[in-house]
Scaffold this active site. Structure first.
Site, PDB file in Angstrom:
ATOM      1  N   TYR A 263      -5.737  10.909  -3.774  1.00 36.01           N
ATOM      2  CA  TYR A 263      -5.556  10.484  -2.387  1.00 36.01           C
ATOM      3  C   TYR A 263      -6.326  11.397  -1.433  1.00 36.01           C
ATOM      4  O   TYR A 263      -6.361  12.615  -1.612  1.00 36.01           O
ATOM      5  CB  TYR A 263      -4.086  10.469  -2.006  1.00 36.01           C
TER       6      TYR A 263
ATOM      7  N   PRO B 283       5.041  -2.769  -0.707  1.00 33.13           N
ATOM      8  CA  PRO B 283       6.185  -3.665  -0.486  1.00 33.13           C
ATOM      9  C   PRO B 283       5.929  -4.730   0.573  1.00 33.13           C
ATOM     10  O   PRO B 283       6.600  -5.761   0.578  1.00 33.13           O
ATOM     11  CB  PRO B 283       7.297  -2.706  -0.048  1.00 33.13           C
TER      12      PRO B 283
ATOM     13  N   GLY C 182       0.198  -5.363   1.565  1.00 28.47           N
ATOM     14  CA  GLY C 182      -0.952  -5.093   2.418  1.00 28.47           C
ATOM     15  C   GLY C 182      -0.780  -5.567   3.849  1.00 28.47           C
ATOM     16  O   GLY C 182      -1.774  -5.840   4.536  1.00 28.47           O
ATOM     17  N   GLY C 183       0.468  -5.667   4.319  1.00 28.31           N
ATOM     18  CA  GLY C 183       0.757  -6.106   5.686  1.00 28.31           C
ATOM     19  C   GLY C 183       1.044  -7.580   5.805  1.00 28.31           C
ATOM     20  O   GLY C 183       1.496  -8.049   6.860  1.00 28.31           O
TER      21      GLY C 183
ATOM     22  N   GLY D  95       4.922  -9.626   9.377  1.00 24.61           N
ATOM     23  CA  GLY D  95       4.852 -10.389  10.624  1.00 24.61           C
ATOM     24  C   GLY D  95       3.436 -10.563  11.129  1.00 24.61           C
ATOM     25  O   GLY D  95       3.195 -10.613  12.336  1.00 24.61           O
TER      26      GLY D  95
END
Length: 331
Positions: free
Chosen positions: A53, A218, A221-222, A226
């Site tokens: 990372y 979870p 990826g957005g 919403g």
């Protein structure tokens, strides 16, 4: 914060896992420290990272940010269950990989552990995770390397990430034949409302062998956060994988139905996506990767959210899972 055991171990962890992948690439060191402080204050005690990372030219940067936070003291390290990963090479993306500087050979595992410990400014890693399967290294070699590291006190537990079900079984069957070796205790996999293939074999294997399941991505990826409503309201537009997915008319209709259902119940999509995972059998807790403390607060609300049977049935109707295994693929 609610707590549970990590798989079959005695290790107690929160039901949300703090993901740190954004620390460095998207969130600077000061804000990353603020997020970790806020997470600890909220009772989140399980922090997840990986040696790669930071990405690109900055692989290892995320571990270094966590290490500088630990160095501030205040019992930060003692309160955290620290997980990191090994597999990928640490060379810049445009550089060749030197032999034995990636994957899961005993040599690379030893080298990678020592490098991660230095960056993290700690003397041990609580959960050391294999980031991917290594098709070229036998588990006998891997477990021998792990045994040495456990004896040295450098790692305590071992987990997997992105393993198929049969590899979870193979790893733990071989571990069981090595007396005194506990084997894998967790599996970190892609799992969410929109991506439920893990229910076919990965999660059943994890449950049978006593591994805690730690879902990554979870919100897919957005996509489950919403995204359509935000577009309509002139907020942040979908990008990357979410934008590509919404280009498919059937996927867009599915996400619209999801957002409409939650509007009917007066709930926020991202919080429901996390809360749904907390209802799933075998799940220890999903990884949340906030870029800001505000995003962390939204994730925390999911732990308190109780989903009604009616809502759960509605979610299953929109995002049907594959069904029980092997029936899901046998007939």
């Amino acid at each position: 914060m609610e707590y549970t055991q990590l798989g079959r171990t005695g290790l107690e962890v929160g039901r949300l896992v703090l993901g740190t992948m954004n620390f460095g690439p998207q969130t600077d060191e000061a804000d990353s420290h603020a997020i970790m402080d806020a997470a600890l204050d909220a009772g989140i005690n399980f922090f997840d990272t990986a040696n790669v990372y930071g990405w690109g030219e900055n692989k290892g940067r995320t571990e270094s940010i966590i290490g500088s936070w630990f160095a501030k003291g205040g019992d930060r390290r003692d309160k955290v269950v620290l997980a990191t990963k090994v597999y990928g090479n640490m060379a810049p993306d445009d550089s060749p990989v030197w032999p034995n500087h990636h994957r899961l050979s005993a040599l690379n595992i030893r080298r990678a552990v020592d490098a991660s410990l230095k960056r993290l400014q700690t003397d041990h890693i609580d959960v050391y995770q294999f980031h991917h399967i290594d098709r070229n290294t036998p588990f006998e070699e891997i477990w021998q390397a792990v045994d040495v590291l456990v004896q040295q006190g450098k790692i305590l537990y071992v987990g997997s990430s992105n393993f198929p079900g049969y590899k979870i079984a193979q790893a733990n069957e071989i571990a069981a034949r090595r007396h005194g070796t506990i084997g894998l205790v967790s599996e970190q996999c892609l799992y969410n409302l929109a991506e439920r293939r893990a229910e076919m074999e990965v999660i059943p294997a994890a449950q049978d062998y006593g591994l805690g399941v730690i879902p990554w991505s979870p919100l897919h990826g957005g996509l489950l956060g919403g995204v359509i409503k935000k577009e309509v309201q002139g907020g942040r537009r979908a990008s990357g994988r979410s934008a590509d997915a919404l280009g498919n008319t059937s996927v867009r209709a599915q996400i619209q139905a999801y957002e409409d259902l939650l509007d009917k119940h007066g709930l926020q999509p991202g919080e429901v996506a996390l809360a749904w995972l907390l209802t799933r059998p075998g799940v220890t807790g999903p990884i949340v990767g906030p870029r800001t403390t505000e995003q962390l607060q939204s994730a925390l609300r999911a732990v308190e959210l109780q989903l009604s049977d009616e809502l759960l049935a509605g979610l299953d109707e929109i995002f049907p899972g594959p069904g029980p295994s092997p029936e899901a693929f046998a007939w």
